[in-house]
Design an enzyme around this catalytic site. Structure first.
Site, PDB file in Angstrom:
ATOM      1  N   THR A 122     -18.336 -30.853 -23.478  1.00 55.17           N
ATOM      2  CA  THR A 122     -19.028 -32.140 -24.193  1.00 55.17           C
ATOM      3  C   THR A 122     -18.141 -32.458 -25.527  1.00 55.17           C
ATOM      4  OG1 THR A 122     -21.003 -31.805 -23.461  1.00 55.17           O
ATOM      5  CG2 THR A 122     -20.998 -33.056 -25.255  1.00 55.17           C
TER       6      THR A 122
ATOM      7  N   GLN B 238     -15.859 -29.377 -13.596  1.00 57.18           N
ATOM      8  CA  GLN B 238     -16.359 -28.920 -12.288  1.00 57.18           C
ATOM      9  C   GLN B 238     -15.035 -28.682 -11.301  1.00 57.18           C
ATOM     10  OE1 GLN B 238     -19.472 -28.238 -11.322  1.00 57.18           O
ATOM     11  NE2 GLN B 238     -20.636 -29.340 -13.339  1.00 57.18           N
TER      12      GLN B 238
ATOM     13  N   SER C 144     -15.020 -25.996 -19.571  1.00 62.08           N
ATOM     14  CA  SER C 144     -16.074 -25.491 -20.082  1.00 62.08           C
ATOM     15  C   SER C 144     -16.282 -23.897 -19.785  1.00 62.08           C
ATOM     16  CB  SER C 144     -17.481 -26.076 -19.987  1.00 62.08           C
ATOM     17  OG  SER C 144     -18.409 -25.484 -20.200  1.00 62.08           O
TER      18      SER C 144
ATOM     19  N   HIS D  73     -18.835 -22.060 -19.441  1.00 59.10           N
ATOM     20  CA  HIS D  73     -19.911 -21.541 -18.692  1.00 59.10           C
ATOM     21  C   HIS D  73     -19.967 -21.977 -17.214  1.00 59.10           C
ATOM     22  CE1 HIS D  73     -22.897 -25.010 -18.916  1.00 59.10           C
ATOM     23  NE2 HIS D  73     -22.228 -25.516 -19.887  1.00 59.10           N
TER      24      HIS D  73
ATOM     25  N   THR E  31     -13.606 -21.060 -38.851  1.00 61.49           N
ATOM     26  CA  THR E  31     -13.121 -19.802 -38.337  1.00 61.49           C
ATOM     27  C   THR E  31     -13.004 -19.726 -36.886  1.00 61.49           C
ATOM     28  OG1 THR E  31     -14.250 -18.663 -40.402  1.00 61.49           O
ATOM     29  CG2 THR E  31     -13.511 -17.315 -38.344  1.00 61.49           C
TER      30      THR E  31
ATOM     31  N   CYS F 268     -27.593 -32.294 -16.914  1.00 57.59           N
ATOM     32  CA  CYS F 268     -27.755 -33.167 -18.186  1.00 57.59           C
ATOM     33  C   CYS F 268     -28.538 -34.455 -18.103  1.00 57.59           C
ATOM     34  CB  CYS F 268     -26.245 -33.269 -18.657  1.00 57.59           C
ATOM     35  SG  CYS F 268     -25.281 -31.879 -18.788  1.00 57.59           S
TER      36      CYS F 268
HETATM   37  N1  PMP Z   1     -18.515 -32.356 -17.937  1.00 60.22           N
HETATM   38  C1  PMP Z   1     -19.044 -32.111 -16.676  1.00 60.22           C
HETATM   39  C2  PMP Z   1     -18.491 -32.700 -15.494  1.00 60.22           C
HETATM   40  C3  PMP Z   1     -20.041 -31.064 -16.692  1.00 60.22           C
HETATM   41  O1  PMP Z   1     -20.539 -30.670 -15.312  1.00 60.22           O
HETATM   42  C4  PMP Z   1     -20.843 -30.547 -17.643  1.00 60.22           C
HETATM   43  C5  PMP Z   1     -21.739 -29.595 -17.449  1.00 60.22           C
HETATM   44  N2  PMP Z   1     -22.991 -29.962 -16.968  1.00 60.22           N
HETATM   45  C6  PMP Z   1     -20.224 -30.977 -18.888  1.00 60.22           C
HETATM   46  C7  PMP Z   1     -19.041 -31.957 -18.950  1.00 60.22           C
HETATM   47  C8  PMP Z   1     -20.914 -30.497 -20.213  1.00 60.22           C
HETATM   48  O2  PMP Z   1     -20.340 -29.142 -20.325  1.00 60.22           O
HETATM   49  P1  PMP Z   1     -20.854 -28.237 -21.944  1.00 60.22           P
HETATM   50  O3  PMP Z   1     -22.111 -27.752 -21.345  1.00 60.22           O
HETATM   51  O4  PMP Z   1     -19.918 -27.164 -21.843  1.00 60.22           O
HETATM   52  O5  PMP Z   1     -20.621 -29.127 -22.951  1.00 60.22           O
END
Ligand code: PMP
Length: 374
Positions: free
Chosen positions: A70, A179, A197, A199, A234, A320
């Protein structure tokens, strides 16, 4: 438990968590400090930076670590818009973007930019005629995700770039690759800016990356000690080192891992074809890790909670935008019922064959039960 929501987030791999813990404990010195503890941390930061650059085949100066995709998307879109606004005020984004991109576009509209939305075909791929129409001399930036988070539709980024350049050779291309990275073979060098990202690649939450071609100048969104720095403060060393490790592991044996996932996907699709009411929304352009279906006559929330009683976890669409109709499915099929009844099953190479069987068994039980209630 059967977890089939890997596109929302992934568990942290034990070896990545080990790195995180080790760096937190043993490298707590601030990499900006001049003493030996600081130098020790700085050396580790430099080696993680070098590793990330090598893995992505880019220069060490061509990326910035962020708190996630994001933030990377914000830096890319707003940073580009503010720097290059003297060349035009139009920005084009596809209709298959992650909600964070549309949130950023709302802000860009608020500060005076015009946003053009690019249509997609029924198969979820950019409509190139529309792209040609929407990229004008005033378009400074185009953003097209590499893989759509709801359906898994993959965009041909190389062709997108060629088409854009024909219309406007200065137009910048950003891709949200969140993705795609670690799932399919992809190169950030096909675009000018790319977000990812931690995670989503079995790394920790709170870390991500923005690739930025060396020729681009982004206006920073945050300000700190050094002029022009995009991410002042930092450096989050434990997160950065864990990200580097997660990325290295994620990029290993990609074709082998993809093949495992493809088999699972095919097994589920073959099984679901027994149900004439269920629609498969993923097309041949979708990566196998994401299987999007529409139940048509059962509410997705009801079904997700029914599966949950068997400890099976899937989602309705992108995490989201949970609870809302799927914009991506609507844009592909223009069918309201189809877009309101989506279930996203997202698979991993760490999924076990027994988990797929368990999922299908639970699916049958709850689907037949809820289907007869109607
Ligand atoms: N872009 C895409 C295509 C995602 O799938 C996601 C997570 N659902 C995000 C952005 C947001 O990522 P983050 O949680 O690292 O901000």
């Amino acid at each position: 438990m059967v977890y089939l929501d890997y596109s929302s987030t992934t568990p942290v791999l034990p070896e990545v968590l080990d790195s995180y813990n080790k760096v937190t404990e043993e490298y707590f010195g601030n990499p900006n400090s001049l003493h030996s503890l600081g130098i020790k941390s700085r050396e580790l930061l430099d080696s993680a930076t070098k590793q990330i650059a090598e893995l992505l085949n880019i220069k060490e100066t061509e990326f910035v670590m962020t708190s996630g995709a994001t933030e990377a998307n914000n830096m890319a879109l707003i940073g580009t818009a503010l720097t290059y606004k003297r060349y035009g005020n139009r920005i084009a984004v596809s209709k298959m973007e992650h909600p964070s991109i549309y949130g950023i576009c709302k802000y860009l509209e608020y500060i005076g930019f015009t946003i053009d939305l690019i249509d997609v075909t029924e198969e979820g791929v950019i409509d190139f005629d529309d792209l040609r129409r929407k990229v004008t001399k005033d378009t400074i930036l185009v953003s097209v995700c590499a893989v759509n988070s709801e359906t898994g539709a993959r965009q041909p980024l190389k062709t997108v770039r060629q088409v854009i350049r024909k219309n406007n050779e200065n137009c910048i291309l950003h891709s949200d690759m969140t993705q795609a990275i670690g799932k399919v073979n992809i190169s950030v060098n096909d675009v000018d800016l790319a977000s990812m990202s931690g995670h989503k690649i079995y790394g920790p939450k709170g870390v991500g990356l923005l690739y930025k071609n060396k020729n681009l100048v982004l206006t920073p969104l945050l300000y700190g000690n050094h002029d022009g720095e995009l991410k002042p403060g930092t450096p989050a060393l434990p997160l950065i080192v864990s990200f580097a490790k997660a990325l290295r592991l994620a990029l290993k044996d990609l074709p082998k891992k993809e093949e495992v996932v493809r088999k699972y996907n095919e097994k589920i699709v073959a099984h679901l074809s027994n149900y004439p009411n269920i629609k498969i929304n993923s097309s041949k352009y979708c990566i196998p890790h994401i299987l999007n279906i529409s139940l048509m006559n059962i509410k997705p929330e009801t079904f997700i909670h029914a599966l949950e009683t068997d400890e099976i976890y899937v989602s309705s669409n992108t995490a989201c935008a949970s609870g809302e109709p799927s914009k991506s499915v609507m844009n592909m099929y223009k069918d309201e019922t189809r877009s309101k009844t989506t279930i996203r099953i997202s698979l991993s190479h760490i999924t076990l064959p027994s988990e797929i069987s368990e999922f299908l068994e639970s699916f049958d039980k709850h689907y037949n039960e809820l289907n007869t209630l109607r």
